[in-house]
Design an enzyme around this catalytic site. Structure first.
Site: not given
Lengths: 525, 395
Positions: B12-14, B41
């Site tokens: 998860g997440c960038g 992401r």
């Protein structure tokens, strides 16, 4: 009045003495079943049973049983070389009645027989809701990875003692950071499990030695209880909490200085509002030396500390103890969990205690009036949740550590207690069960056939200190590993990230009031 | 023939962040390009940016970015601000209609200073105590005004965030029109917490802004710890606690940045036990006192303030973080690709170790109201006396 009676009995010596019939002996709780085909008449059972439930009929050359004397400790069953003995619940039944259960009927018989107070040992036996059994823990799935304690560090280290709100850090001449704030003293625990106060006297010297050694090996503390400290145990000082209870048994300055902390025992979960009871039967020569009381005398500590009639008096005692020990020791204050525990705990913290101990309804004892054991005090789960929240709301949670005891049965209970907000827990009963206790609840007789709650030199030999140490150590070692596994499953690698983390708990089958007090969501939310 | 299997990482997440140590301004396009390079992401449920140095004309004023569900909520905020602040300027935050972005809340920004009355006025105006005033004001808006949220509250900085992919959010807020000396950006793949406008990153308090990849498993402990110090979490996302922890530890408790980072991602006891003095005592005490501030669980965070950008990983490095340097520019991102997209030939590229912060501060006296937290602060502050007036003043 009494003298009149004596006179009258002297004047009428011929009056027929009525034979007293003890109704309580008619309906034994247990039945000793002996398989005569297996029995080899070795009489080990007679020697092992301290309650004389087994007998030998010389004439008929057979073993006999007095079921009424059996307390259900299972010692004979365990020691019988041929497995010929089974102790079972007495199947003989009264007519069923939901209000008048056999327990109450038999208690009435007992009191009618003797006119005395009902005595029990261990903690509350009434099936009030056990909140540990209604709380479940979280585990990681997908969005954060569980951590494997066999492969990654997993930290259980805990520091007890007051923590400042903030630290001041400065640079020294060499450009290194150093701590400017003065902190401590703190007590370092490698596992958040300590051994609860069980006095020498209530339990045997061997168990005390086992507890002390286990505490040392595990990096935790044991508590002397109110019975003083036996000379052989001073070497375990850095793992010792000495207790200062209302009886002040065995209390002198060397004793106060012997440990790393002093616990002022205000109350005990098993019997809030009354003092301790050590029957004279258990006061042997060694006990008498340690407690500084005569051999054979009952050691009854008073209900209140007679120098503490108010919170400011408690403050007085806390600082008297700190002065006496040059502020090198932490002062614990232990109370029974009662209705108004949050306000009391707040007062104790403000009075200067370094650690507050809450002992719940299910906290054990070697001797307590049954009515107290079963019906006085509140479950520690609720008290803990309420006290932790109250101290946070007042912004003083870090002024003192919070320790709970009473009814911790397994490592999951420990984890749940910490998630609710405890810094550490005390265990008492589990350590005794580890030594072989079968929960027969007759500790006050001094006849413990397992050699645990006795000072009878013959019985002592049944449990040597090495065995006690090894078994207690194993238990906590196992629990510690389970706590690491549970932490890792929750994605945490350090215990402080679980402390007060009620998000990790969910309740199953509790009502709104209970959820509010525990500060926990219901499962599914 | 080899079959090419893309080595795709699903996590998860960038994150992306840029800072120029000389205070040189960086155009918005650059950070947008970098974060958009990490499209995989996110899942379109949240993106956001923080920009420092974008309001030079009001650099002495706190800029409150307010997100509101309704006109009524905005009106309530304005009434409160009129009562408690001097306002230099207010305006709608410029947006443009963007395909894929629907039902956006209202956004306004207010440039304010605390309004002190009577005797405390002379004492408090212009002191660091104003920060406490603003924190309390932000907490008040977040907890008391239904449907209004403070998205950012620092001087000369602002946060822009919402539900969408980063390119959509950037387009929506017209970010290419801004230039900043620090940028951070976030592309969100929400899991545990709902995807809503307030839940997008960055999270801010004063000039602290945080973008975060990961999950804070210690959230419950952190949140209850912060409550003791008057911080209330209202944005339903674990990252919020990081912003408040930084404010508490660094601004209020005055811990040096390095020590504060150690509190958030501390060394293991086994390492501390081997340290020489005075470190051993220091870090033992930090863990004992700030145990409830430790961030546990997998994370990589970037946090920025007026004067610096910091990257930090959890203590077992369960989330990616890459750093690079090119002249006076420093880059931090979840993936090296995101850095190379905007800086093809960096002087240096490295992966910070678990729990080891990368702290990049600007040269001293580069920007207005610059803050430096490295090595601790030199000035000392007495106990704050000019608190934000609490509820009793409200009717």
């Amino acid at each position: 009045m009494a003298s009149q009676k004596e006179n009258s009995s002297a004047q009428e010596p011929k009056k027929k003495v009525r034979k007293k019939r003890l109704l309580s002996k008619l309906y034994p709780d247990f039945i000793i079943q002996r398989d005569l085909e297996k029995c080899i008449k070795c009489k080990i059972c007679i020697r092992e049973c301290t309650y004389e439930a087994h007998g030998w009929d010389e004439k008929r050359e057979i073993l006999t049983e007095d079921h009424a004397k059996c307390v259900g400790c299972h010692r004979c069953e365990a020691m019988c070389p041929t497995g010929a003995i089974v102790i079972t619940k007495n199947p003989s039944a009264f007519r069923e009645h939901d209000t008048w259960k056999p327990w109450f009927i038999k208690n009435v018989y007992k009191q009618a027989d003797t006119g005395g107070v009902l005595l029990s040992a261990t903690g509350c036996a009434v099936p009030f809701r056990n909140y540990w059994d209604h709380l479940v823990l979280d585990a990681c799935q997908v969005t954060n990875p569980p951590i494997d304690p066999l492969r990654e560090p997993m930290e259980l280290r805990t520091f007890l003692g007051p923590k400042p709100d903030a630290l001041q850090v400065e640079l020294d001449d060499e450009g290194r950071f150093y701590l400017k704030t003065k902190v401590g003293p703190w007590i370092k625990l490698e596992v958040p499990i300590m051994f609860a106060a069980m006095s020498y006297g209530a339990i045997s010297l061997h168990v005390h030695q086992g507890l002390a050694r286990a505490a040392k090996e595990l990096g935790t503390l044991y508590n002397t209880g109110e019975g003083g400290l036996h000379a052989s145990l001073y070497e375990y000082g850095s793992n010792t909490i000495v207790q200062c209870a209302s009886g002040r048994f065995g209390l002198h300055v060397d004793y106060l200085k012997a440990g790393v902390a002093i616990e002022i025992k205000i109350g005990q979960g098993a019997k809030p509002g009354i003092g301790g009871h050590l029957p004279g039967e258990k006061v042997t020569e060694e006990i008498s030396k340690t407690r500084m009381i005569p051999v054979g005398s009952d050691a009854l500590s008073p209900a209140p500390h007679h120098d503490i009639y108010s919170i400011e008096d408690l403050r007085g005692l806390i600082y008297a103890l700190k002065e006496a020990t040059e502020y090198k020791k932490l002062v614990f204050v232990k109370i029974a969990a009662v209705h108004n525990a949050p306000a009391i705990a707040s007062g104790i913290v403000r009075a200067g205690a370094d650690v507050v101990v809450l002992d719940g309804l299910r906290g054990g004892t070697g001797a307590a009036p049954t009515m107290f054991r079963d019906y006085v005090g509140i479950p520690v789960e609720l008290a803990l949740a309420a006290v932790d929240q109250r101290l946070r709301e007042e912004g003083i949670r870090n002024w003192a550590s919070l320790v709970i005891s009473g009814g911790i049965r397994c490592s999951a209970d420990v984890v749940k207690a910490i998630a609710l907000g405890a810094d550490a827990v005390y265990i008492g009963t589990p350590a005794l069960i580890a030594c072989g206790c079968t929960m027969c609840q007759r500790c006050f007789t001094g006849k413990c056939p397992w050699g645990i709650a006795t000072n009878n030199p013959k019985l002592l030999k049944r449990l040597d200190p090495d065995t006690a140490f090894e078994r207690i150590y194993n238990l906590v070692h196992g629990w510690a590993h389970e706590i690491q596994e549970l932490l890792g499953a929750m994605g945490l690698n350090s215990l402080e990230s679980l402390r007060g983390n009620r998000d990790k708990l969910r309740a199953v089958g509790l009502n709104e009031t209970e959820l509010r007090i525990l500060g926990v969501k219901h499962a599914g939310e | 023939m080899d079959i090419f299997i893309p080595n795709k990482e699903i996590s998860g997440c960038g994150l992306s962040g840029i800072i120029n140590r000389q205070g040189e301004l960086v155009k918005g396009e650059l950070i947008i390009e970098s974060i958009c390079c990490q499209m995989e992401r996110g899942n379109g449920l949240g993106a956001g940016f923080a920009a420092y140095g974008i309001y030079p004309e009001f650099q002495e004023h706190y800029c409150l970015h307010i997100m509101a569900d309704s006109k009524k909520a905005l009106k309530e905020v304005e009434e409160l601000l009129n009562h408690h602040c001097y306002m230099a300027h207010q305006e709608e935050i410029p947006t443009r209609p963007t395909p894929g972005i629907s039902s956006a809340p209202r956004f306004r920004r207010y440039f304010v200073k605390p309004r002190y009355e009577g005797e405390v006025r002379d004492l408090c105006e212009g002191t660091p105590d104003e920060d406490d005033y603003m924190v309390n004001l932000v907490m008040h808006i977040n907890t008391h005004i239904d449907g209004a949220y403070v998205i950012s509250s620092g001087r000369n900085m602002g946060a822009f965030k919402g539900v969408g992919f980063p390119d959509q959010i950037a387009n929506f807020f017209r970010l290419e029109e801004y230039s900043a000396y620090i940028w951070t950006a976030h592309n969100r793949f929400p899991t545990n917490t709902p995807g809503w406008w307030g839940g997008a990153h960055p999270f801010t308090i004063l000039d602290w802004s945080i973008v975060h990849n990961g999950e804070i498993s210690s959230y419950g402990t952190n949140r209850r710890y912060l409550e003791m110090f008057g911080y209330h979490c209202t944005l339903l996302t674990d990252t919020e606690v990081v912003a408040y922890l930084l404010d508490l530890l660094i601004r209020r408790h005055r811990l040096p940045m390095e020590v504060a980072c150690t509190a958030l991602a501390p060394p293991f006891w086994s390492e501390i036990d081997l340290m020489p003095e005075p470190e051993k005592t220091l870090y033992t005490s930090v863990r004992a006192v700030y145990g409830a501030a430790m961030l546990n669980g997998p994370f990589a965070i970037l946090f920025a303030y007026n004067g610096g950008l910091v990257g930090l990983n959890d203590r077992v490095k369960l989330r990616p973080l890459v750093t690079a340097k090119k002249g006076e520019f420093y880059y931090m991102a979840s993936e090296e690709a995101a850095i190379r997209a905007i800086c093809p030939d960096p002087d240096e590229v490295w992966c910070p170790k678990a729990g080891e912060p990368v702290i990049i501060e600007m040269e001293p006296n580069t920007i207005p109201n610059q803050r430096s937290y490295l090595h601790g602060q030199i000035f000392d502050l007495s106990t704050p006396i000019c608190r934000f007036p609490a509820e009793e003043e409200e009717e």
